[in-house]
Design an enzyme around this catalytic site. Structure first.
Site, short mmCIF file in Angstrom:
data_model
loop_
_atom_site.label_atom_id
_atom_site.label_comp_id
_atom_site.label_asym_id
_atom_site.label_seq_id
_atom_site.Cartn_x
_atom_site.Cartn_y
_atom_site.Cartn_z
N ASP A 1 2.22 -16.56 30.96
CA ASP A 1 0.82 -16.20 31.18
C ASP A 1 0.70 -14.71 31.51
O ASP A 1 1.44 -13.91 30.96
CB ASP A 1 0.24 -17.09 32.30
CG ASP A 1 -1.20 -17.47 32.06
OD1 ASP A 1 -2.06 -16.58 32.08
OD2 ASP A 1 -1.49 -18.67 31.85
N SER B 1 -6.89 -23.93 29.08
CA SER B 1 -5.89 -23.21 29.89
C SER B 1 -5.72 -23.87 31.24
O SER B 1 -4.64 -23.82 31.84
CB SER B 1 -6.31 -21.76 30.11
OG SER B 1 -5.99 -20.95 29.02
N HIS C 1 -5.54 -15.07 35.51
CA HIS C 1 -5.32 -16.29 34.72
C HIS C 1 -3.96 -16.91 35.03
O HIS C 1 -3.85 -18.13 35.24
CB HIS C 1 -5.45 -15.94 33.24
CG HIS C 1 -5.51 -17.11 32.32
ND1 HIS C 1 -4.39 -17.79 31.90
CD2 HIS C 1 -6.56 -17.71 31.70
CE1 HIS C 1 -4.74 -18.75 31.06
NE2 HIS C 1 -6.05 -18.73 30.93
#
Length: 780
Positions: A154, A560, A227
């Site tokens: 990520d 996600s 994220h």
């Protein structure tokens, strides 16, 4: 007609010549421009004179670039990465001409251009049943929990987050081979017994976009985007009491596998994620010793032999690593999936039973329900009405102005008003920023047909409420037809117990899997809407640079977010069953998934409120408690996955990219039918040839429940075909015993649309369900 102008022909010739020169120059530029290619190599073909693979790889690059001058650059500078664990090969910068020549070289299996990938962007453990009393056996402290390491590919990690506290965790296992790489604002001490690895991969990114601007992002494992921190905490975050976003979703935030460890592999940057970096991370993660890989990104769909991530994860699967990937956010359009290889667990997104209600009251007429996460200095009194404006042409067809794009709003028309904006084109929170800059005091964000009635809450920078498509049309119609349209907004906080739930998220990518209709995708659903988890200290919750707010937790939506839920549950299963293969873990997740909501009705689709199908929800919604004890599993080994590839019309050279071991060959054990892969879902695909009236598929189950157990089968009725299972009872006498059965489909009449149902093996203690899909291809 005779040519009357003596200059016409020479002039025309000159123009054509100039055009040809420009065309040739443009073509030459395209051919001579270097870009990154991933080169898959047959390591067994390395000639004896070479002492190591890197030496051999360098000679191959040299063989196609030797005409370049030494002054231009050294050939070793062309090589970005070498891959040697998950698969064999390298990433190098080549011109198109060089790449074409290289692909003709002996020992070179495939040369694939770099692909750009995108990220697929508290309450969930409770909703999934992991805080009920009977869940104690799942979250009960075990030393084996600490032995599972989940690799998260990520944007990095924010190590100071309380979610990565390692209190009470045992020392890092001696078998772990990972490392914590240092860099800007990331030191060795930022790792601990929870974060056991942190690495960065950027060579492919820099080759494509130029040097990373370290004023804008960290060239280290530290996460500036947020994220990666969010997904890592969702997988294996430690419990944090009182977690919330501006008071919303208040409670204890924890990961699915709260005692597992995390290794962060930073592969995504401001300009995206590039395949050469991703593949290097997969290769390194497998070498480091991760047991689970969580990959919340995607880059479209290519054929299996041209999909580098598919090839790399095949190698990871061979090494016993479970791989979970997000399905993508391309829904509700059909055939919008990414990451569809059968050895990957492809995860779609669903809602939970938690919501953040808000209302829009128009005039004195009526009130519409919506959602919001707004908390700021500006508060609109709920009893006061403000002017309401919609700048679109009509209520049903959005246009550039109605999307509230940057620079599209005229302050004269919106100052002091609540502005209606249509969802789409630009990020939702950015629309609110545009309204605020133009002098608007509030926003109503309305769904379009694409999103239907699905509501996603955001932490806007001004008072804002998101509403569904139906409500949005009514509000817009009122604003356009009333001479003095007014509205008020009210933010109501957090509410739980929402019904129905779960619901398939409208944005969740859908099947079918057009590469192989016999393989159902997505595999299953997990929570992916309004998920609370840890956040970076360097980015606002809105992700807008102009937003000064900083938070410890944030609420995000996307596949996600659903992917790490499955990765975490897979880690739980791995800790309880360390000898299980990736396929066995996947089977446990799929065969225990449920297909009814909390109102005991079939799962529905948020985009239209109609019942969803396996092309939307896969095998169903994840059930962690049952997944740790599935009773039976459908196991698949590397050779059987390879046999599946043998049914996909791949040439010997294309198959070679999946064979790290040179002795792996097609044995045709699936009888040339990919539907015979021992997959937990059963898909019968009748060909265009109408003479094919019957088809038999075979499955084998392994007993992982009580030693002595008996299972009886039941099958849903189908209109277009009869379905017969033999035998109808499976009697096991020992654990790990394998028994096989066949499913025969006989066409009654060909249906224009696929039919969906289920096959269930039931004992006194377990229920093992497989979705069943029957498809008739249109006659030729």
């Amino acid at each position: 007609m005779a040519n009357k102008n003596p200059l016409q022909k020479p002039f025309l010739f000159i123009i054509l010549s100039i055009n040809l020169i420009f065309l040739q120059a443009e073509t030459t530029t395209q051919i001579s421009t270097k870009k990154t290619y991933v080169i898959h190599m047959d390591k067994s073909a390395m000639p004896l004179p070479y002492t190591n693979h890197l030496q051999w790889y360098s000679s191959k690059i040299n063989s196609v670039t030797q005409h370049k001058s030494q002054e231009e650059e050294g050939n070793n500078n062309r090589i970005l990465y070498t891959y040697q664990t998950a698969f064999h090969g390298l990433a190098a910068q080549l011109t198109q001409e060089e790449a074409e020549r290289l692909e003709e070289e002996d020992g070179v299996v495939a040369v694939i251009p770099e692909t750009r990938y995108e990220l697929h962007t508290t309450r969930s453990p409770t909703f999934l049943g992991l805080e009920r009393q009977e869940s104690e056996r799942v979250w009960a402290e075990r030393v084996t929990d600490h032995d599972v390491v989940v690799g998260v590919l990520d944007t990095g990690i924010w190590p100071e987050s309380e979610s990565f506290n390692d209190t009470g965790m045992s020392p890092v296992p001696a078998t772990w081979r990972g490392a914590c790489e240092t860099g800007k604002r990331f030191l060795k001490r930022n790792c601990n017994r929870k974060i056991v690895g942190a690495r960065v991969f950027y060579r492919g990114y820099e080759a494509a976009t130029g040097k990373i601007d370290e004023e804008l992002e960290y060239k280290s494992p530290r996460d500036r985007d947020g994220h990666g921190t969010h997904t890592a905490a969702t997988v294996a975050g430690s419990p944090v009491k009182g977690a919330n976003l501006f008071g919303f979703a208040y409670g204890t935030a924890r990961g699915m596998a709260q005692k597992a460890r995390v290794a962060a592999y930073k592969v995504c940057w401001v300009g995206g994620c590039f395949s050469s970096d991703i593949l290097s991370a997969v290769d390194q993660a497998v070498a480091d010793g991760v047991q689970v890989l969580s990959i919340s990104l995607g880059g479209g769909v290519s054929t299996y032999s041209r999909d580098s991530l598919s090839i790399a994860t095949f190698g990871a699967m061979e090494m016993g690593v479970f791989v979970s990937c997000s399905a993508g956010n391309g829904g509700p359009d059909p055939i919008s999936l990414t990451n569809v290889s059968p050895w990957i667990t492809t995860v779609g997104a669903s809602t939970m039973d938690r919501d953040f209600p808000a209302t829009v009251k128009i005039g004195t007429m009526r009130t519409f329900k919506g959602v919001s996460l707004y908390k700021g200095r500006t508060v609109l009194p709920k009893n006061k009405q403000y002017p309401l404006v919609y700048l679109g042409r009509n209520a049903s067809s959005p246009d550039p102005t109605s999307f509230c794009l940057d620079g599209a709003l005229d302050r004269r028309h919106v100052a002091g008003k609540i502005v209606i904006c249509d969802r789409g084109v630009t990020p939702r929170v950015q629309k609110g920023q545009v309204v605020k800059r133009a002098g608007g005091i509030g926003m109503v964000l309305t769904n379009t047909a694409t999103n239907g009635e699905e509501l996603v809450a955001d932490s806007h920078m001004l008072p804002a409420v998101a509403v569904g498509e139906k409500e949005g049309k009514l509000i817009k119609q009122y604003a356009m037809t009333s001479k003095k349209a007014t509205a008020s907004l009210e933010i109501l906080g957090t509410r739980i117990g929402i019904k129905p739930s779960p619901v398939v998220a409208a944005f969740s990518s859908r099947g079918p899997n057009f590469l192989s209709l016999e393989i159902l995708k997505p595999d299953l659903l997990a929570p992916g809407v309004n998920i609370l988890a840890a956040w970076t200290g360097d980015m606002a919750p809105s992700s807008l640079s102009s937003d000064p707010r900083r938070v410890k937790f944030n609420i995000l939506s996307g596949t996600s977010m659903s992917c790490p839920h499955v990765s975490g549950v897979a880690a739980l299963i791995k800790s309880r069953h360390p000898d299980w293969s990736p396929a066995a873990i996947k089977s446990a997740l799929m065969t225990t998934a449920y297909v009814h909501d909390n109102m005991f009705k079939p799962l529905t689709d948020a985009s239209g409120a109609a019942p969803s199908s396996p092309y939307d929800h896969g095998a169903g919604h994840i059930d962690p408690l049952r997944a740790t004890d599935p009773g039976l599993v459908y196991d698949i080994g590397p050779q059987e996955y390879f046999e599946f590839l043998c049914t996909q019309d791949l040439s010997p050279s294309q198959l070679k990219v999946f064979t790290k071991h040179s002795n792996r060959t097609c044995k045709h054990t699936l009888a040339k039918n990919p539907g015979n892969l021992n997959y937990p879902a059963i898909s019968a695909l009748f060909p265009e040839n109408t003479h094919v009236k019957a088809m038999t598929l075979r499955r084998t189950v392994t007993n992982v429940g009580p030693h002595i157990s008996s299972y009886k089968v039941s099958v849903s009725p189908f209109k277009g075909a009869s379905v017969t299972v033999q035998p109808k009872t499976l009697n096991f006498t020992s654990k790990h015993q394998k028994l096989s059965y066949t499913v025969t489909f006989r066409t009654r009449f060909r249906m224009k649309r696929p039919e969906f149902g289920g096959l269930v093996w039931k004992s006194t203690t377990h229920k093992v369900r497989s979705p069943v899909i029957i498809t008739w291809l249109p006659p030729l």
